[in-house]
Motif scaffolding. Structure first.
Motif, short mmCIF file in Angstrom:
data_model
loop_
_atom_site.label_atom_id
_atom_site.label_comp_id
_atom_site.label_asym_id
_atom_site.label_seq_id
_atom_site.Cartn_x
_atom_site.Cartn_y
_atom_site.Cartn_z
N ASP A 1 0.85 -1.19 0.00
CA ASP A 1 0.00 0.00 0.00
C ASP A 1 0.89 1.25 0.00
O ASP A 1 1.90 1.28 0.68
CB ASP A 1 -0.87 0.03 1.27
N GLU B 1 -8.17 -4.62 -8.54
CA GLU B 1 -8.69 -5.62 -7.61
C GLU B 1 -8.26 -5.20 -6.20
O GLU B 1 -7.14 -4.72 -6.04
CB GLU B 1 -8.11 -7.00 -7.94
N PRO B 2 -9.13 -5.39 -5.18
CA PRO B 2 -10.48 -5.89 -5.31
C PRO B 2 -11.32 -4.98 -6.21
O PRO B 2 -11.13 -3.78 -6.25
CB PRO B 2 -11.00 -5.91 -3.88
N ARG C 1 -14.16 -4.93 0.72
CA ARG C 1 -13.94 -3.56 1.21
C ARG C 1 -14.71 -3.31 2.51
O ARG C 1 -14.20 -2.67 3.43
CB ARG C 1 -14.30 -2.53 0.14
N GLU D 1 -10.37 -15.12 3.62
CA GLU D 1 -9.94 -13.91 2.93
C GLU D 1 -9.42 -14.28 1.53
O GLU D 1 -9.79 -13.68 0.53
CB GLU D 1 -8.81 -13.31 3.77
N PHE E 1 -10.90 -13.14 -2.26
CA PHE E 1 -10.11 -12.52 -3.33
C PHE E 1 -10.14 -13.38 -4.59
O PHE E 1 -10.20 -12.87 -5.71
CB PHE E 1 -8.66 -12.28 -2.88
N ARG F 1 -11.70 -12.40 -8.23
CA ARG F 1 -10.84 -12.47 -9.43
C ARG F 1 -11.49 -13.34 -10.52
O ARG F 1 -11.37 -13.02 -11.70
CB ARG F 1 -9.47 -13.01 -9.01
N ARG G 1 -3.23 -4.47 -9.03
CA ARG G 1 -3.24 -5.67 -8.19
C ARG G 1 -3.85 -6.89 -8.90
O ARG G 1 -4.84 -6.75 -9.62
CB ARG G 1 -3.96 -5.49 -6.85
N TYR G 2 -3.26 -8.06 -8.60
CA TYR G 2 -3.70 -9.33 -9.21
C TYR G 2 -3.32 -10.42 -8.22
O TYR G 2 -3.11 -10.16 -7.04
CB TYR G 2 -2.97 -9.48 -10.55
N SER H 1 -0.79 -10.14 -5.34
CA SER H 1 -1.21 -9.53 -4.07
C SER H 1 -1.70 -10.61 -3.11
O SER H 1 -1.42 -10.56 -1.92
CB SER H 1 -2.35 -8.52 -4.29
N THR H 2 -2.45 -11.57 -3.64
CA THR H 2 -2.95 -12.64 -2.76
C THR H 2 -1.76 -13.45 -2.23
O THR H 2 -1.71 -13.81 -1.05
CB THR H 2 -3.93 -13.57 -3.52
N TYR I 1 0.14 -10.91 0.33
CA TYR I 1 -0.60 -10.51 1.54
C TYR I 1 -1.13 -11.71 2.31
O TYR I 1 -0.96 -11.80 3.52
CB TYR I 1 -1.77 -9.57 1.19
N GLN I 2 -1.82 -12.64 1.60
CA GLN I 2 -2.35 -13.78 2.34
C GLN I 2 -1.21 -14.73 2.69
O GLN I 2 -1.27 -15.44 3.69
CB GLN I 2 -3.48 -14.45 1.56
N ARG J 1 0.87 -2.66 11.51
CA ARG J 1 0.69 -2.59 10.06
C ARG J 1 2.07 -2.57 9.39
O ARG J 1 2.28 -3.22 8.38
CB ARG J 1 -0.09 -1.32 9.73
P1 TMP Z 1 -6.07 -1.33 -2.51
O1 TMP Z 1 -5.78 -0.43 -1.34
O2 TMP Z 1 -4.98 -1.41 -3.49
O3 TMP Z 1 -7.42 -1.07 -3.12
O4 TMP Z 1 -6.14 -2.83 -1.93
C1 TMP Z 1 -6.89 -3.11 -0.80
C2 TMP Z 1 -6.13 -3.99 0.15
O5 TMP Z 1 -6.39 -5.36 -0.17
C3 TMP Z 1 -4.62 -3.81 0.17
O6 TMP Z 1 -4.18 -3.65 1.51
C4 TMP Z 1 -4.10 -5.11 -0.37
C5 TMP Z 1 -5.19 -6.10 -0.07
N1 TMP Z 1 -5.26 -7.25 -0.97
C6 TMP Z 1 -5.01 -8.53 -0.46
O7 TMP Z 1 -4.72 -8.67 0.72
N2 TMP Z 1 -5.07 -9.60 -1.32
C7 TMP Z 1 -5.41 -9.48 -2.64
O8 TMP Z 1 -5.47 -10.49 -3.36
C8 TMP Z 1 -5.69 -8.15 -3.15
C9 TMP Z 1 -6.08 -7.98 -4.59
C10 TMP Z 1 -5.60 -7.08 -2.29
#
Ligand code: TMP
Length: 215
Positions: free
Chosen positions: A19, A46-47, A57, A72, A76, A80, A102-103, A106-107, A110-111, A162
């Motif tokens: 972010d 995405e999302p 969201r 989670e 996602f 997708r 994002r695609y 990101s999963t 982040y996950q 964070r």
């Molecule tokens: P954004 O701020 O870019 O709109 O994304 C929203 C949040 O979602 C951001 O912190 C990243 C997270 N995210 C995931 O955790 N996994 C995913 O697959 C995607 C697409 C976003």
């Protein structure tokens, strides 16, 4: 840069990063540049704004901690699946250049930072999602990205917690690579970053190479 094969299958260019790295600003800059050179561009993120994306969201506003990493990840993925069917494939079939904020990386990042297996996430996603032609990975330290969010968007992303989480997400991103993966140092000015993105795309033969997803 001029359109070479306007009637062929399009190209999928993905932007990734933690972010606050400036993805949406850079996407707008690249879209203006490409449109100015005669390309037809589709912007997606995405999302998404579809039902699963809206749910994500809502949950994020309430604090994603309320659901498990598996749930989670599944949300996602469902978002997708819909994005690919409704937006991404139709735009590629029209021959557009798709710029996607994002695609599935990101999963993975982040996950994956919540403990899930990143290779498994990649396999589950590549089973239905087109492989992107290029991924522009905007790399920035979490201190700097959090500061940008604080000053730029007026948000105050709390927390030490964070920042620690984003350190893990960044380390995950930094472990990715392979075909089409282009790391970009996002700590510089937006103009310098955009210039590097355009140069990297031009140097990578993207415009003449066959799409990775064209079957
Ligand atoms: P954004 O701020 O870019 O709109 O994304 C929203 C949040 O979602 C951001 O912190 C990243 C997270 N995210 C995931 O955790 N996994 C995913 O697959 C995607 C697409 C976003």
């Amino acid at each position: 840069m001029t359109p070479t094969h306007p009637s062929t299958y399009g190209k999928l260019i993905v932007f990734e990063g933690i972010d606050g790295t400036g993805k949406s600003t850079q996407i707008k800059g690249l879209a203006d540049y490409l449109t100015g050179h005669g390309y037809s561009v589709t912007l997606l993120r995405e999302p998404t704004d579809g039902p699963h994306g809206r749910r994500i969201r809502q949950l994020a506003t309430a604090g994603l901690d309320g659901i498990s990493a598996e749930e989670e990840c599944e949300l996602f993925r469902l978002d997708r699946v819909e994005d690919v069917a409704r937006n991404i494939r139709p735009a590629l079939e029209r021959g557009d250049i798709v710029l996607l904020d994002r695609y599935y990386f990101s999963t993975m990042a982040y996950q994956g930072a919540r403990g899930l297996d990143m290779d498994q996430i990649r396999r589950a996603n590549e089973a239905f999602a087109p492989i992107p032609d290029r991924v522009l990975y905007l790399d920035l330290a979490p201190e700097a990205s959090i500061e940008r969010i604080r000053s730029g968007r007026g948000e105050t992303p709390n927390l030490f917690e964070r920042r620690e989480f984003l350190e893990t997400v960044r380390a995950n991103y930094q472990s990715f690579g392979g075909d089409g993966w282009i790391p970009i140092d996002a700590s510089r000015s937006r103009e310098e970053v955009l210039r590097e993105i355009i140069q990297a795309l031009e140097a990578s033969d993207l415009w003449t190479a066959p799409s990775l997803d064209a079957k």
